[in-house]
Enzyme design. Structure first.
Site, PDB file in Angstrom:
ATOM      1  N   ASP A   1      -6.495  20.297 -45.503  1.00 24.97           N
ATOM      2  CA  ASP A   1      -5.188  19.657 -45.362  1.00 24.97           C
ATOM      3  C   ASP A   1      -4.662  19.832 -43.933  1.00 24.97           C
ATOM      4  O   ASP A   1      -5.080  20.746 -43.217  1.00 24.97           O
ATOM      5  CB  ASP A   1      -4.173  20.301 -46.316  1.00 24.97           C
TER       6      ASP A   1
HETATM    7  N1  URA Z   1      -6.806  23.777 -51.046  1.00 21.66           N
HETATM    8  C1  URA Z   1      -5.682  23.220 -50.530  1.00 21.66           C
HETATM    9  O1  URA Z   1      -4.649  23.154 -51.177  1.00 21.66           O
HETATM   10  N2  URA Z   1      -5.762  22.743 -49.267  1.00 21.66           N
HETATM   11  C2  URA Z   1      -6.859  22.818 -48.495  1.00 21.66           C
HETATM   12  O2  URA Z   1      -6.854  22.395 -47.331  1.00 21.66           O
HETATM   13  C3  URA Z   1      -8.010  23.415 -49.050  1.00 21.66           C
HETATM   14  C4  URA Z   1      -7.962  23.888 -50.338  1.00 21.66           C
END
Ligand code: URA
Length: 240
Positions: free
Chosen positions: A106
């Protein structure tokens, strides 16, 4: 994205616009080599990264690239984006535009991102059957007590049902480092998975960092935003 495996005789025939009969003759005369070894087997299979030569002249020589990046928060795991800098923007590799991302993070997650142009490798890494572990350091807003820890561990191990996708998450593990900091190990990567899992406990994730994928740990020497090529040992070690 699937890697192109093809028969060597077919590749040569199409590449040189000659008949299969002529290709077979060349093979019998040992004029064709793959990765430096003469080949005379008719059904020999090559892939996009096989170095194919005829009489010492190269017909195909694509190189496979494998990169590890220390992704900063605020950089998007995409190849192009109108708004944010992308992980590709951070690379200086000349073939960076050929690369794809193996498992996105993310926007506000930092840590290990792998990029490659070898889709067979990335498919293997991402496929649930291979159960490649991804480890994350998770900082949560509300402290978790020793009594609550058991509930988290059980819920992560049991799996959580996500109605939107109609799936139950695969067993995951969780280890408390301190009341605000945990290490979580997942074998998959559903949308915002870790944030949603802690969301079940009304405990927002305020920091998320991926430290490893399979046997490969984020290189401590890599500053945030820096990248380097993987060694060939690292490329294969990831599945150990
Ligand atoms: N879980 C999440 O919520 N975000 C990420 O970037 C990776 C795993």
């Amino acid at each position: 994205m699937s890697i192109s495996h093809t028969r060597l005789d077919r590749f040569i025939g199409e590449h040189l616009q000659i008949s299969r009969r002529d290709v077979r003759l060349m093979l019998a005369q040992r004029r064709i080599s793959v990765d430096g070894q003469a080949v005379n087997e008719i059904g020999f299979i090559i892939n996009k990264f096989s170095h194919v030569q005829l009489d010492g002249e190269t017909l195909q020589n694509h190189q496979a690239y494998y990169v590890m990046l220390h992704k900063p928060v605020g950089v998007v795991s995409a190849t192009v984006d109108a708004q944010h800098r992308t992980v590709i923007d951070l690379l200086s590799h000349p073939a960076k535009n050929e690369l794809h991302i193996v498992g996105r993070l993310d926007l506000n997650t930092s840590g290990l991102v792998l990029l490659t142009n070898d889709s067979r490798w990335s498919e293997r890494l991402m496929s649930p059957e291979h159960k490649v572990a991804k480890k994350y350091l998770v900082t949560v807003e509300h402290p978790i007590s020793k009594e609550q820890e058991r509930d988290y561990i059980d819920a992560f191990a049991k799996g959580m049902y996500f109605q939107y996708e109609d799936i139950t998450t695969m067993p995951a593990s969780l280890m408390m480092i301190d009341p605000h900091l945990l290490e979580v190990q997942l074998f998959e990567g559903k949308y915002h998975q870790i944030k949603r899992m802690f969301g079940r406990f009304q405990n927002p994730v305020i920091g998320l960092h991926r430290k490893s994928v399979g046997a490969l740990e984020l290189d401590a020497e890599l500053a945030v935003g820096e990248s380097r090529m993987l060694t060939s040992e690292e490329v294969s070690s990831i599945f150990n």
